[in-house]
Motif scaffolding. Sequence first.
Motif, PDB file in Angstrom:
ATOM      1  N   UNK A 136      39.506  35.398  58.620  1.00  0.00           N
ATOM      2  CA  UNK A 136      39.161  36.764  58.349  1.00  0.00           C
ATOM      3  C   UNK A 136      37.545  37.050  58.526  1.00  0.00           C
ATOM      4  N   UNK A 137      37.130  37.990  58.830  1.00  0.00           N
ATOM      5  CA  UNK A 137      35.565  38.204  59.370  1.00  0.00           C
ATOM      6  C   UNK A 137      35.116  38.285  57.841  1.00  0.00           C
ATOM      7  N   UNK A 138      34.129  37.284  57.845  1.00  0.00           N
ATOM      8  CA  UNK A 138      33.472  37.292  56.421  1.00  0.00           C
ATOM      9  C   UNK A 138      32.440  38.224  55.975  1.00  0.00           C
ATOM     10  N   UNK A 139      32.101  39.157  57.034  1.00  0.00           N
ATOM     11  CA  UNK A 139      31.192  40.309  57.005  1.00  0.00           C
ATOM     12  C   UNK A 139      32.013  41.436  56.678  1.00  0.00           C
ATOM     13  N   UNK A 140      33.247  41.414  56.411  1.00  0.00           N
ATOM     14  CA  UNK A 140      34.041  42.986  56.097  1.00  0.00           C
ATOM     15  C   UNK A 140      33.212  43.492  54.835  1.00  0.00           C
ATOM     16  N   UNK A 141      32.972  44.594  55.051  1.00  0.00           N
ATOM     17  CA  UNK A 141      32.347  45.582  53.928  1.00  0.00           C
ATOM     18  C   UNK A 141      33.099  45.889  52.794  1.00  0.00           C
ATOM     19  N   UNK A 142      32.591  46.490  51.683  1.00  0.00           N
ATOM     20  CA  UNK A 142      33.091  46.839  50.637  1.00  0.00           C
ATOM     21  C   UNK A 142      34.062  47.948  50.850  1.00  0.00           C
ATOM     22  N   UNK A 143      33.902  48.945  51.899  1.00  0.00           N
ATOM     23  CA  UNK A 143      35.019  49.825  52.298  1.00  0.00           C
ATOM     24  C   UNK A 143      36.415  49.050  52.557  1.00  0.00           C
ATOM     25  N   UNK A 144      36.274  48.025  53.420  1.00  0.00           N
ATOM     26  CA  UNK A 144      37.674  47.264  53.613  1.00  0.00           C
ATOM     27  C   UNK A 144      38.307  46.949  52.263  1.00  0.00           C
ATOM     28  N   UNK A 145      37.387  46.349  51.359  1.00  0.00           N
ATOM     29  CA  UNK A 145      37.911  45.781  50.112  1.00  0.00           C
ATOM     30  C   UNK A 145      38.640  46.995  49.252  1.00  0.00           C
ATOM     31  N   UNK A 146      38.114  48.278  49.264  1.00  0.00           N
ATOM     32  CA  UNK A 146      38.366  49.418  48.740  1.00  0.00           C
ATOM     33  C   UNK A 146      39.650  49.952  48.984  1.00  0.00           C
ATOM     34  N   UNK A 147      39.689  50.005  50.597  1.00  0.00           N
ATOM     35  CA  UNK A 147      41.025  50.265  51.247  1.00  0.00           C
ATOM     36  C   UNK A 147      42.073  49.445  50.778  1.00  0.00           C
ATOM     37  N   UNK A 148      41.873  48.122  50.754  1.00  0.00           N
ATOM     38  CA  UNK A 148      42.897  46.879  50.509  1.00  0.00           C
ATOM     39  C   UNK A 148      43.371  47.312  48.970  1.00  0.00           C
ATOM     40  N   UNK A 149      42.626  47.661  48.276  1.00  0.00           N
ATOM     41  CA  UNK A 149      42.971  47.927  46.589  1.00  0.00           C
ATOM     42  C   UNK A 149      43.743  49.292  46.758  1.00  0.00           C
ATOM     43  N   UNK A 150      43.309  50.021  47.570  1.00  0.00           N
ATOM     44  CA  UNK A 150      44.102  51.309  47.570  1.00  0.00           C
ATOM     45  C   UNK A 150      45.590  51.334  47.862  1.00  0.00           C
ATOM     46  N   UNK A 151      45.773  50.494  48.823  1.00  0.00           N
ATOM     47  CA  UNK A 151      47.065  50.238  49.545  1.00  0.00           C
ATOM     48  C   UNK A 151      47.702  49.536  48.468  1.00  0.00           C
ATOM     49  N   UNK A 152      47.061  48.327  47.736  1.00  0.00           N
ATOM     50  CA  UNK A 152      47.757  47.517  46.978  1.00  0.00           C
ATOM     51  C   UNK A 152      48.208  48.587  45.698  1.00  0.00           C
ATOM     52  N   UNK A 153      47.277  49.321  45.194  1.00  0.00           N
ATOM     53  CA  UNK A 153      47.888  50.202  44.334  1.00  0.00           C
ATOM     54  C   UNK A 153      49.259  51.061  44.406  1.00  0.00           C
ATOM     55  N   UNK A 154      49.031  51.644  45.659  1.00  0.00           N
ATOM     56  CA  UNK A 154      50.331  52.273  46.048  1.00  0.00           C
ATOM     57  C   UNK A 154      51.509  51.497  45.829  1.00  0.00           C
ATOM     58  N   UNK A 155      51.494  50.095  46.467  1.00  0.00           N
ATOM     59  CA  UNK A 155      52.617  49.211  46.178  1.00  0.00           C
ATOM     60  C   UNK A 155      52.890  49.225  44.950  1.00  0.00           C
ATOM     61  N   UNK A 156      52.007  48.790  44.043  1.00  0.00           N
ATOM     62  CA  UNK A 156      52.288  48.528  42.642  1.00  0.00           C
ATOM     63  C   UNK A 156      52.972  49.653  41.953  1.00  0.00           C
ATOM     64  N   UNK A 157      52.671  50.874  42.301  1.00  0.00           N
ATOM     65  CA  UNK A 157      53.202  51.974  41.797  1.00  0.00           C
ATOM     66  C   UNK A 157      54.705  52.018  42.040  1.00  0.00           C
ATOM     67  N   UNK A 158      55.125  51.658  43.164  1.00  0.00           N
ATOM     68  CA  UNK A 158      56.286  51.603  43.629  1.00  0.00           C
ATOM     69  C   UNK A 158      57.135  50.600  43.162  1.00  0.00           C
ATOM     70  N   UNK A 159      56.534  49.388  42.944  1.00  0.00           N
ATOM     71  CA  UNK A 159      57.487  48.142  42.679  1.00  0.00           C
ATOM     72  C   UNK A 159      57.701  47.938  41.125  1.00  0.00           C
ATOM     73  N   UNK A 160      56.664  48.575  40.351  1.00  0.00           N
ATOM     74  CA  UNK A 160      56.543  48.291  38.918  1.00  0.00           C
ATOM     75  C   UNK A 160      57.392  49.649  38.222  1.00  0.00           C
ATOM     76  N   UNK A 161      58.195  49.524  37.601  1.00  0.00           N
ATOM     77  CA  UNK A 161      58.942  50.485  36.805  1.00  0.00           C
ATOM     78  C   UNK A 161      58.981  50.439  35.233  1.00  0.00           C
ATOM     79  N   UNK A 162      59.233  51.495  34.656  1.00  0.00           N
ATOM     80  CA  UNK A 162      59.492  51.428  33.232  1.00  0.00           C
ATOM     81  C   UNK A 162      60.912  51.688  32.878  1.00  0.00           C
ATOM     82  N   UNK A 163      61.791  50.857  32.571  1.00  0.00           N
ATOM     83  CA  UNK A 163      63.200  51.182  32.388  1.00  0.00           C
ATOM     84  C   UNK A 163      63.471  52.013  31.307  1.00  0.00           C
TER      85      UNK A 163
END
Lengths: 678, 73
Positions: free
Chosen positions: A188-215
């Motif tokens: 991975x490019x070690x100069x990846x900026x903060x925007x990249x991190x924020x985008x990663x988190x955004x995508x992860x949060x989307x995944x989290x919302x879908x896979x975790x449920x309250x039965x």
Amino acid sequence: MKTIILEDIPLITLVGPPNSGKTTLFNYLSGQNYKTVNYPGATVEYSISKIQKKFNFNANILDSPGIISLIPNSPDEKVSVDSLYSHPRYGVPDLIIVTVDASQLSRHLLLVRQLIESKFNVIIALTMTDILQRKGFEISSNLLSQKLRCDVVLIDGRSGEGVENLIQIVDKNIESSKLIGKKNPVVLDSNLDIKYLLNSYKEIEEIEKEVISCPKNAGEKINLKRANRQLKVLNEAISGNNQLDQSTLKIDKILLHKFWGLGIFFLMMAVTFTSIFWLAQPVMDLVDSGFGLFSYEVIKILGNTWYGNFIANGIVGGTGAVLVFVPQILILFLILGLLEDTGYLARGAMLIDKPLSKIGLNGRSFVPMFSGFACAIPAILSTRTIPNKRERLLTIFIIPLMSCSARLPVYALLLAFLFPANKAWIAGLVLAGIYILSILSSVTVAGIVNKFKNKIINAEDRSSFILELPAYRVPKFGMVITNSYHSAKMYFRKAGPIILVLSSVIWFLTYFPDYNPKVDTHNLSRDQAIELQSSVRLQHSYASDLGKFIEPVMTPLGMDWRVGVSLISAFAAREVFVSSLAMIFKVTDDKATLQSSMIHEMRKATIEGTGQKLFTPATIAGLIVFFIFALQCVSTLAVSRKETGSWRMPAIQFLMFTSLAYIFTVVTVNGLRILGVP
Amino acid sequence: MKTAAELKFGETGIIGDIDASHPSSRRILEVGFTPGQVIQLINISAFNDPLAFSVRGTIIAIRKNEASCIKLI
């Protein structure tokens, strides 16, 4: 690049953030039978093992240091990350198993995403789903697997359930990747900026919302919110699967209390500290007398010859000098391991961070400094947990000033000389004072070195303290015991050879050239004759020549060559000072009364030529001061060299601490004499 | 603008931005302090520093200096 392991055995690397259950899984896979080795030329260590036989799957499993991101934040992190891509000894991994705490999904998926982006062959081991369930949530591993396009296996860290399933999937995965051929990961490019991190988190949060449920139904969800409000522990905004463990919050109310927190911390450390000594003492005595008996038997069998003496005093004695500290080190690691496993140690680091940061150290410097009271060698090794290089170097720098246990026999003798047996409590108080002085001096030195940091320590200055305080849990005793065993083994391997070689050298210096002196053995028992012989031998040895050579240095201290020889011998291990003095003053080794007969002889000793008494309260106090400061331990220097990567640091340590010791001793002895103390 | 370092004991806040000029900013993001997250100051160490925050279901202790780069809405 060396490849030691045969090509056809697959290499599986275990990766995961701290507190994600990585070590637990590694222990299950390896059957707790692993070896710990350093990355060549670096201070990062890894453990490697074959997957244990019962799983019937032939592969190497490599445990990597806990990381939260593939973008390194420090030179040491870079070493761990680089070795992940291509290990200097084992090459590119065929597969990566990444542990993910299901109750920390969004935080831990960041690393998973980076691993997948780097085109690693990844399997997720999902841990702690029980904690998620306790919060009232469920995770769909199938959905997670679909979203990330990699296999997901549930693992129960308590019971080991799911590990066999994991092996099956690993097997399948490796078989199918064999057909495609080995993929090479992309760094991975070690100069990846903060925007990249924020985008990663955004995508992860989307995944989290879908896979975790309250039965449970919606009605109960509202109850949960109401319950939170009633408890007033958490704001209702922090609900859902981001709730904290309630019992952890309650325990922290006490253990991290603004006023009592620090008190409890110091109390806990005091208890740990005293138990290290009390629990270890009987075992240490056993080791000590066992090796004493062993070397006595060796002389009996091989005769009082040079090789008999070499094996008895050089080899057996040297091994004993190494092994005698193993009980203490084991107990130290056991207690620290338990505290670490409960989650308390991270809190201790937080409590002590502020005062330590004032002198250029870090909250994480505390455990290594504390370990220094047992032995500087494991203490220096444990500084690896300090991410900032400058803080780690400074911690290593002051560790030799912590009063290690090898100094105890020396203090015991010197204090027994100063204070008669019926006033032993004064000796106890003075000993406590010695420990406090050792802490104060290390703190002062750290403060001074920190002021001149650019001259002494070459490293970037970017102090940081970011530490997760994991939820409290009952420690896993079995694993803590295994890890303590491995740490003790590592100490033995690091310090063992050095101490052994050194004690052989010192044996040589004290034995030759007059190795078979003529003594009048008339009226003496065999043992007494041997004692007398070794005493005469020492007086004409190279060591005594060396002692006489440095006598001009000893005179300002009010001491003579005999103390000088003992101080030189003490470089093998500090406690050798006592046995070497005993040899010089021809004290017969009658175990029960060794100390009292030594003190008797010491009281009679006078300096040749002047007739002045050699051991007076002033010179004894001077010797104590010398032992507080002097860095008389070759193993410490060698480990310091290994951990800092050059001789620069150990050289500065040696010169600084030993000259400090000398100056302070001159001041103490002559100061006391001016004040009228003999 | 208020920062996480200015939160009172037990107070919550929503992260608006992370000051990218701070040397620890990337690590702070990586451990989970991202814009939009609700954080709560749940513990203060004996010498008022470091501070322990609840974030994304765990507790992270960071120094006051580092908390000051977390800007709240």
